[in-house]
Design a protein around this motif. Structure first.
Motif, PDB file in Angstrom:
ATOM      1  N   GLU A   1       0.815  -1.218   0.000  1.00 48.30           N
ATOM      2  CA  GLU A   1       0.000   0.000   0.000  1.00 48.30           C
ATOM      3  C   GLU A   1       0.848   1.266   0.000  1.00 48.30           C
ATOM      4  OE1 GLU A   1      -2.989   0.304   2.961  1.00 48.30           O
ATOM      5  OE2 GLU A   1      -4.142  -1.430   2.254  1.00 48.30           O
ATOM      6  N   GLN A   2       1.959   1.238   0.721  1.00 43.87           N
ATOM      7  CA  GLN A   2       2.797   2.433   0.842  1.00 43.87           C
ATOM      8  C   GLN A   2       3.909   2.481  -0.211  1.00 43.87           C
ATOM      9  OE1 GLN A   2       2.196   4.902   3.007  1.00 43.87           O
ATOM     10  NE2 GLN A   2       0.439   3.827   3.876  1.00 43.87           N
TER      11      GLN A   2
ATOM     12  N   LEU B   1      -2.843   7.993  14.934  1.00 42.24           N
ATOM     13  CA  LEU B   1      -1.836   8.471  13.987  1.00 42.24           C
ATOM     14  C   LEU B   1      -1.585   7.443  12.886  1.00 42.24           C
ATOM     15  CD1 LEU B   1       0.253  10.644  13.264  1.00 42.24           C
ATOM     16  CD2 LEU B   1       1.863   9.508  14.804  1.00 42.24           C
ATOM     17  N   SER B   2      -1.509   6.172  13.255  1.00 38.88           N
ATOM     18  CA  SER B   2      -1.272   5.126  12.252  1.00 38.88           C
ATOM     19  C   SER B   2      -2.469   4.927  11.343  1.00 38.88           C
ATOM     20  CB  SER B   2      -0.930   3.795  12.951  1.00 38.88           C
ATOM     21  OG  SER B   2       0.280   3.886  13.653  1.00 38.88           O
ATOM     22  N   ALA B   3      -3.668   5.233  11.843  1.00 35.68           N
ATOM     23  CA  ALA B   3      -4.876   5.040  11.041  1.00 35.68           C
ATOM     24  C   ALA B   3      -5.036   6.121   9.969  1.00 35.68           C
ATOM     25  CB  ALA B   3      -6.106   5.033  11.952  1.00 35.68           C
ATOM     26  N   LEU B   4      -4.446   7.296  10.202  1.00 40.64           N
ATOM     27  CA  LEU B   4      -4.600   8.400   9.251  1.00 40.64           C
ATOM     28  C   LEU B   4      -3.737   8.167   8.009  1.00 40.64           C
ATOM     29  CD1 LEU B   4      -4.508  11.401  11.763  1.00 40.64           C
ATOM     30  CD2 LEU B   4      -6.518  10.372  10.671  1.00 40.64           C
ATOM     31  N   PRO B   5      -4.217   8.588   6.831  1.00 43.03           N
ATOM     32  CA  PRO B   5      -3.463   8.377   5.572  1.00 43.03           C
ATOM     33  C   PRO B   5      -2.353   9.412   5.400  1.00 43.03           C
ATOM     34  CG  PRO B   5      -5.536   9.479   5.109  1.00 43.03           C
ATOM     35  CD  PRO B   5      -5.543   9.201   6.590  1.00 43.03           C
TER      36      PRO B   5
ATOM     37  N   ILE C   1       4.122   6.440   5.312  1.00 44.75           N
ATOM     38  CA  ILE C   1       4.805   5.419   6.094  1.00 44.75           C
ATOM     39  C   ILE C   1       5.488   5.999   7.332  1.00 44.75           C
ATOM     40  CG2 ILE C   1       6.910   5.583   4.724  1.00 44.75           C
ATOM     41  CD1 ILE C   1       5.429   2.384   6.279  1.00 44.75           C
ATOM     42  N   GLY C   2       6.028   7.216   7.237  1.00 46.46           N
ATOM     43  CA  GLY C   2       6.716   7.818   8.387  1.00 46.46           C
ATOM     44  C   GLY C   2       5.812   7.985   9.595  1.00 46.46           C
ATOM     45  N   PRO C   3       4.693   8.703   9.463  1.00 47.26           N
ATOM     46  CA  PRO C   3       3.767   8.835  10.588  1.00 47.26           C
ATOM     47  C   PRO C   3       3.201   7.496  11.062  1.00 47.26           C
ATOM     48  CG  PRO C   3       3.337  10.545   8.965  1.00 47.26           C
ATOM     49  CD  PRO C   3       4.329   9.602   8.349  1.00 47.26           C
TER      50      PRO C   3
ATOM     51  N   ALA D   1      -7.745   1.947  13.016  1.00 49.04           N
ATOM     52  CA  ALA D   1      -8.924   2.612  13.573  1.00 49.04           C
ATOM     53  C   ALA D   1      -9.668   1.679  14.526  1.00 49.04           C
ATOM     54  CB  ALA D   1      -9.854   3.062  12.438  1.00 49.04           C
ATOM     55  N   PHE D   2      -9.722   0.402  14.173  1.00 54.85           N
ATOM     56  CA  PHE D   2     -10.315  -0.601  15.061  1.00 54.85           C
ATOM     57  C   PHE D   2      -9.544  -0.665  16.369  1.00 54.85           C
ATOM     58  CE2 PHE D   2     -10.099  -5.092  16.474  1.00 54.85           C
ATOM     59  CZ  PHE D   2     -11.417  -5.259  16.868  1.00 54.85           C
ATOM     60  N   GLY D   3      -8.213  -0.631  16.285  1.00 54.55           N
ATOM     61  CA  GLY D   3      -7.396  -0.609  17.493  1.00 54.55           C
ATOM     62  C   GLY D   3      -7.662   0.614  18.341  1.00 54.55           C
ATOM     63  N   ALA D   4      -7.881   1.761  17.691  1.00 53.74           N
ATOM     64  CA  ALA D   4      -8.164   2.987  18.433  1.00 53.74           C
ATOM     65  C   ALA D   4      -9.476   2.869  19.214  1.00 53.74           C
ATOM     66  CB  ALA D   4      -8.229   4.173  17.473  1.00 53.74           C
TER      67      ALA D   4
END
Length: 462
Positions: free
Chosen positions: A41-42, A93-97, A100-102, A169-172
């Protein structure tokens, strides 16, 4: 604050502690099954995508002893709540598009969740005693393993349907729920003195380990003799050595360090610590190889092209076998003594890698390898306390176990980075797959042989 004066309150508090251990285990495991998908994906190499796993493990390695000292006495509740807040921030933060860095930065924040389970155990010790305490600690231990076991298949299924962003997002949502429960039911702790934290030691260890892992994971891309590789690797080694000297000197002067390194080489302690490193490296080697072989499309000469959801299910047989092996360890200790626990555990785990190398043409074969790995890994990890504790003084128990936990997380981090680096170094084809697995198996065998040669003063169980 809620107290333990009523049965209803006690049940709510235990449910809260169980939720913290399960949910943080789930979120911490939002890495290995998703690595190939993140790479696709990235549009980044597999070695770069692997940092969504390595970053969390590295953060957990350093943060665990730090929060263990911060979260004492009356500071335990605020530290636990703050830790949940950091994990929640990381999952969002990981859920937002954002790229790869964020995403990797968010995974590092999620690694803080690995340090919260020991604090939940400390809360349980404050609330219960006697048989009730033992019962609840046992249940929380199972919850910790179950959290990781649930995390792989659940997150993989969500990612298969909603993508990587959906999985985080599920984890959040899970972390947010656990945080609300903690705000409502988490009790205050006794007003004990707060333990000082060795900030310099933590900084040296984290920075040094990061440099070594960067060199190992990116060496194939940068060039093994290139300046960035040599600077990162050499600088990392120097910083780790500086941390060792700093910690020993602080301990000699009677000042608290991150961990007491003098205990690490003590007879009866050094073998468990050495095996912890070896099995931890090989464990994430096994996880990575299983995920790669399940998701690979076969173009490199191996792969089942079964998808991320199937690779997530691979941890279920590992988790089940790991729980069952706790009982096996107790039976072995009572029947033949504790000396054989580590050698047998290493050999069983090494055999799981050999099974994977010999048979990986069907999904059930990878599941079989994971189940055998669960037996070997569970046998070794569940034996650590019964091997280490009798060989240290009562006041040294916490430091000895903290160091073993630190080695475990560092081993996970190294295994996560090294496995992908070895795959690339060996050529990335089926022969590279076999060579990487064989390397991990040899590590287990060598560790088992060293453990067998070690004569511990607790060679027989009581």
């Amino acid at each position: 604050m809620p107290t333990t004066t009523t049965t209803e309150g006690t049940r709510a508090q235990f449910a809260t502690l169980a939720a913290i251990t399960v949910v943080t285990g789930v979120v911490s495991s939002l890495g290995a099954p998703l690595v190939p998908v993140v790479a696709a994906e990235q549009h980044v190499p597999l070695s770069t995508a692997q940092w969504v796993l390595t970053a969390a493990l590295l953060a957990g390695a350093v943060v665990t002893p730090v929060l263990g000292r911060l979260g004492t006495g009356r500071w335990r509740r605020p530290v636990l709540l703050a830790g949940l807040g950091v994990v929640l921030t990381g999952t969002v933060l990981s859920a937002l598009p954002l790229g790869i860095g964020p995403m990797i930065a968010g995974r590092a924040l999620q690694g803080v969740g690995m340090a919260l389970a020991p604090l939940a155990f400390a809360v349980a010790r404050d609330l219960w005693s006697g048989p009730d305490l033992l019962s609840r600690l046992a249940l929380l231990s199972v919850a910790t393993v179950s959290g990781a076991g649930l995390g792989y298949p659940v997150s993989s299924l969500v990612a298969d349907r909603l993508g990587i962003g959906g999985a985080y997002a599920f984890g959040a949502v899970l972390i947010g729920t656990a945080t609300l429960l903690a705000l409502r039911h988490l009790p205050s702790a006794p007003d004990d003195a707060r333990q000082p934290v060795d900030v310099v030691g933590a900084t040296l260890l984290c920075t040094g380990t990061l440099g070594v892992l960067l060199a190992v994971s990116q060496g194939e891309r940068w060039g093994w003799t290139a300046s960035p590789t040599l600077l990162a690797g050499g600088g990392g080694v120097l910083l780790v050595l500086a941390w060792v000297r700093w910690s020993v000197e602080r301990t000699r002067r009677g000042r608290p360090s991150l961990v007491d390194l003098r205990i690490a080489t003590r007879r009866g302690v050094r073998a468990p610590n050495a095996v912890t490193v070896a099995i931890s490296i090989s464990l994430y080697g096994l996880f990575t190889l299983v995920v790669v072989v399940i998701q690979a499309d076969g173009s490199a000469g191996f792969g089942l092209h079964a998808g991320v959801a199937v690779s997530g299910l691979a941890l279920v047989p590992y988790a089940v076998a790991s729980i069952a092996s706790n009982r096996v360890a107790l039976v072995m200790a009572r029947g033949v003594g504790t000396r054989l626990l580590l050698p047998v555990g290493c050999l069983v785990f090494g055999s799981s890698l050999l099974i994977l190398l010999a048979w990986h043409d069907a999904v059930w074969q990878t599941f079989l390898a994971m189940a055998v790995g669960g037996l070997g890994g569970g046998l070794t990890f569940s034996s650590m306390a019964m091997l280490i504790v009798p060989n240290v003084a009562a006041e040294e128990t916490s430091s000895a176990m903290a160091f073993n936990q630190l080695l475990r997380y560092l081993g996970f981090s190294v295994g996560s980075a090294v496995t992908v680096a070895l795959l690339e170094t060996y050529g990335g084809d089926a022969a590279a797959f076999r060579a990487t697995g064989l390397t991990m198996a040899v590590i287990c065998v060598v560790a088992g042989a060293l453990a067998a040669l070690e004569r511990s003063p607790t060679a027989r169980a009581g």
